[in-house]
Design an enzyme around this catalytic site. Structure first.
Site, PDB file in Angstrom:
ATOM      1  N   GLU A   1     -13.617  -8.117  25.257  1.00 11.88           N
ATOM      2  CA  GLU A   1     -14.583  -8.775  24.377  1.00 11.88           C
ATOM      3  C   GLU A   1     -15.228 -10.012  24.979  1.00 11.88           C
ATOM      4  O   GLU A   1     -16.392 -10.307  24.682  1.00 11.88           O
ATOM      5  CB  GLU A   1     -13.885  -9.154  23.055  1.00 11.88           C
TER       6      GLU A   1
ATOM      7  N   SER B   1      20.411   5.493 -34.809  1.00 13.52           N
ATOM      8  CA  SER B   1      21.648   4.761 -35.090  1.00 13.52           C
ATOM      9  C   SER B   1      21.861   3.560 -34.189  1.00 13.52           C
ATOM     10  O   SER B   1      22.806   2.797 -34.396  1.00 13.52           O
ATOM     11  CB  SER B   1      22.855   5.707 -34.971  1.00 13.52           C
TER      12      SER B   1
END
Length: 862
Positions: A86, A496
């Site tokens: 680069e 229950s």
């Protein structure tokens, strides 16, 4: 010479003009240029990560994958690869490379591009502050920002910013994330060839990424390696070796260490509420949850195992699909279609069917038969290749010749409906046929077993009764199958499971554990509701007067209703709301005593924790702390805790009975959870729930034997637990909630479609004596998951009996009447009472039946 001087003058003049023009542009653009000072303390957009309490990664949320890494921690070859590719003059220029720019300009003018002019500094400027639009204005802004950056930051700082910011496709930003996404490695584990692939991405991330374009990636890798070679970073030998390596990569997800998606989603939603979406998804927040890895795995295994057990005992629903047609299938379809289609259509159908293989697919086609089959948890898709009398040969992705034995399929009698199953099979062909695509899984003895994707749903949550921290939670069979969290989102009738709270209200309104309540059918006009209501026991057996303790242990419905009548519906609703249950869910009818209220498992387990911790209502929570990327704590949970000694010390301190020297200041200032019932009430209800597990008696051969509904939990071999089953009308929901002193858990099972009940099963003669059969209920459908989980959970906590509070006394009473007695035989027992509520009368054994008859008359008043 004269011409030369003129040229020099023109060059100088041109430079002056260019300088003046650039200066003019600079001062014109200066007000709009961003401040690069922010790069001194840059905050990368880093995804949120969610961990268990012990640091295992559970999930990651965020649009971008990024793992910021310091430059000094990056491999030298990686840095050299990016510089060579680069910007090889990066450490020599001032942010703008005149040589590179001149080369690019001349190339453009001559129509022969010589490469881009952007330096690493300019690319960094663009990545942080600009867009990728192709305009001269943007390029000038890029140059000016680059000059600013070079004046403010060092070269190493700029390079570090670049390598952590750059986009490298597949949502990977920065080299650290790219290493994970493409290779599943840390940066320092990459080979030279892999480094070259990553370094080649910035030019065109989508075009050159090795997953979607391996050939282009290989070409770009060669370019990177050549530039490294020319720059002197690698040797010829290294170049040849790296360049000859094949491109091997695939998309790697986040390395999940603990599979707990329901936990992740709960934490995710809480964090977004706390910090907002922008901070939650971009600031790299590290979320530490309260769940423990071993307990979470135990909860998941318990739920999945329980759902398999339920689903498979109700029968086999058949293959996922048929990969090919047998001769019998063809004959049937041809006969059917011949009667439904025209002659022309029939001929076309016959030709199509005739072209299909009659016995098997070609082996190379086996993978395609499984390609579209979803994988859930431990279910493995398989193709039946051939069958024998009591075995089958299967093809799977990892095993092309797998044998499924009879023991792994003999359970699979055909499913008819939720309450009916066909006769047990005798041969493999009654279950599966060649061409069937099925699921298999490993069973408890690590052997392959025919299986299926459960249609029933389940959930389990465990919390600390002392703090409310969620130790484990599972919201369903599979998050992939359904993201609906049944722990926090499913309001289901509790059946229950409501009774301990009803009994708690009774103990606060004149009843004791020894109070006798008539277990007899209720069949009379209810002035409150205006109708005749006939609640029934399940099973429909009535035993006459029973103690409150025994009524809860045996889960007698009519006794619960009589207690409601004794307390009063309005008082009962007030009492139940103390446990955190929404009043809107507590219908003011007598069915409330039987669990008609719809409540989430999360709320239920918090309610049961009140009994476990001595009367405090704690709030379940999932997030222990939140840290930023620097380890700074942004949020720390500080829950209200259940702490009786804290409460006592605080009261004494406020009354000036203690000084600061006498107490632990931190304990006094610790937020204490609200007390909703007394310690005595919590202890007595817990004792009654212990009876649901440990009490029993009578003579089974004479038909008088009995067990509490939770007796299966005795297998845990721990006396320091208590719990209660729960089953709704028509068995649409089944529950078990229970606890030790340090962990409370609730298990639920049911269908997401509330109109579908859990049904029943009959004995499968192919299976052994340990199978479950009969009606589905809390004890056999939900409790097994609770037991399986608690087998692991209780190992973390030493035996710790529930502490007997002050003002609780133990008195010997007669079992039949609840009166005091001096007898020490099986007709009596010790019972706990709050001091002052113990019975005053002594039983006369000669008139026990007369007393019982009078009590039965009295009880009818309720």
């Amino acid at each position: 010479m004269h011409i030369f001087k003129r040229l020099v003058q023109l060059v100088i003049f041109g430079c002056v003009i260019v300088t003046l023009v650039l200066a003019g542009f600079y001062f014109y653009m200066r007000p709009d240029l961003p401040s690069v000072a922010v790069l001194k303390d840059v905050k990368y957009a880093t995804p949120m990560q969610i961990f268990s309490r012990d640091g295992k990664l559970i999930s990651q949320f965020g649009e971008k994958r990024r793992i910021p890494i310091k430059l000094e921690d990056m491999p030298k070859q990686l840095i050299e690869a990016f510089l060579a590719t680069e910007d090889n003059r990066f450490y020599d220029h001032f942010g703008v490379d005149p040589i590179g720019m001149s080369r690019a300009v001349i190339g453009q003018l001559m129509g022969t591009p010589k490469g881009g002019a952007s330096t690493i500094t300019m690319q960094t400027a663009r990545n942080f502050f600009l867009t990728r639009e192709q305009t001269y204005t943007r390029k000038l802004r890029e140059i000016f920002i680059s000059l600013h950056m070079e004046s403010l930051l060092t070269k190493d700082e700029i390079l570090e910013l670049y390598l952590n910011k750059i986009e490298l496709s597949h949502r990977a930003f920065g080299v650290g994330a790219a290493a994970q996404v493409y290779y599943g490695k840390e940066l320092n584990e990459l080979t030279l060839a892999e480094i070259a692939v990553i370094a080649g991405l910035p030019k065109a991330p989508t075009t050159y990424n090795p997953i979607s374009s391996p050939e282009r990636a290989k070409f770009r890798r060669t370019t990177v390696l050549q530039r490294m070679l020319v720059s002197g970073y690698i040797s010829e030998e290294e170049y040849e070796q790296a360049n000859n390596e094949p491109i091997k990569t695939k998309r790697h997800g986040v390395e999940i260490e603990l599979n707990a998606p329901y936990v992740a989603e709960m934490a995710h939603q809480d964090v977004v509420k706390m910090f907002g979406k922008e901070r939650a998804y971009n600031e790299g927040l590290r979320i530490y949850t309260t769940v423990q890895t071993d307990l979470q795995n135990a909860a998941k295994d318990a739920v999945i195992k329980n759902l398999y057990a339920y689903d498979e005992r109700h029968g086999y629903r058949g293959p996922i699909y048929r990969a090919w047609l047998s001769d019998e299938d063809k004959t049937f379809l041809l006969d059917l279609k011949q009667r439904l289609l025209s002659a022309q259509d029939y001929q076309q159908l016959e030709a199509t069917l005739s072209s299909l293989p009659t016995e098997a697919l070609w082996p190379q086609d086996y993978p395609s038969a499984l390609a579209e089959v979803n994988v859930y948890n431990d279910l493995v898709p398989a193709l039946v290749i051939a069958i024998d009398e009591q075995s089958a040969i299967l093809y799977t992705k990892d095993n092309p010749q797998l044998t499924l034995n009879w023991d792994g399929m003999k359970w699979a009698r055909a499913y008819i409906d939720d309450s009916r199953q066909a006769n047990p099979p005798k041969q493999a062909k009654e279950i599966i046929l060649p061409g069937d695509v099925i699921y298999i899984r490993k069973n408890d003895i690590n052997e392959w077993q025919l299986s299926q994707l459960p249609e029933v749903s389940g959930a389990l949550i465990a919390i600390s009764p002392d703090t409310g921290e969620i130790l484990a939670t599972v919201g369903g069979y599979s998050f992939k199958q359904s993201q609906f969290n049944r722990v926090t989102q499913a309001n289901r009738q509790v059946g229950s499971n409501i009774k301990p709270f009803v009994y708690s209200a009774a103990l606060d309104n004149g009843y004791t554990l020894a109070s006798m309540v008539n277990d007899a059918p209720i069949n009379k006009w209810d002035r409150r509701s205006g109708v005749t209501w006939r609640p029934k026991n399940s099973p429909e057996i009535y035993e006459g007067p029973l103690s409150v303790r025994k009524g809860l242990a045996k889960s007698k419905n009519v006794i619960s209703v009589r207690l409601l009548r004794g307390v009063g519906i309005h008082k009962l609703v007030d009492h139940l709301s103390k446990f955190g249950f929404e009043r809107s869910a507590l219908t003011k009818t007598e069915s409330l005593a039987l669990g008609s209220a719809s409540i989430t498992p999360e709320k239920i387990v918090a309610g049961f924790s009140v009994f476990a911790n001595g009367g405090y209502l704690v709030e379940p929570y999932i997030i222990e702390r939140v840290e930023n990327t620097d380890g700074e704590i942004l949020y720390q949970a500080n829950p209200d805790i259940a702490c009786y000694s804290c409460e006592v010390e605080q009261e004494q301190y406020e009354k000036s009975l203690l000084t600061l020297d006498d107490i632990d200041v931190e304990r006094v200032t610790q937020p204490v959870a609200p007390r909703v019932i007394s310690r005595q009430n919590a202890f007595l209800v817990t004792e009654a729930m212990r009876s649901a597990i440990f009490d029993g008696g009578g003579n089974w051969s004479r038909g008088t034997g009995w067990n509490g509904t939770g007796w299966r939990a005795r297998s845990l071999k721990r006396q320091d637990i208590a719990g209660k089953t729960g089953t709704t009308n028509e068995s649409k929901d089944a529950w078990f909630s229970g606890f030790s002193r340090r962990v409370a858990a609730t298990s639920w099972i049911g269908f997401d479609n509330p109109s579908r009940n859990l049904g029943r099963t009959r004995v499968n003669s192919n299976l052994g004596p340990s199978q479950t059969a009969g009606g589905e209920a809390g004890a056999n459908a939900a409790q097994p998951a609770w037991i399986t989980f608690m087998e692991t959970a209780l190992q973390q906590y030493p035996f710790e009996p529930f502490e007997q509070p002050e003002n609780i006394i133990s008195i010997r009473v007669d079992k039949k009447t609840g009166k005091r007695t001096n007898r020490t035989d099986s007709s009596s027992m010790f019972e706990y009472f709050i001091q002052g509520t113990e019975p005053r009368k002594w039983v006369d054994q000669q008139n026990v039946e007369e007393i019982l008859e009078q009590q039965q008359v009295d009880e009818e008043l309720f």
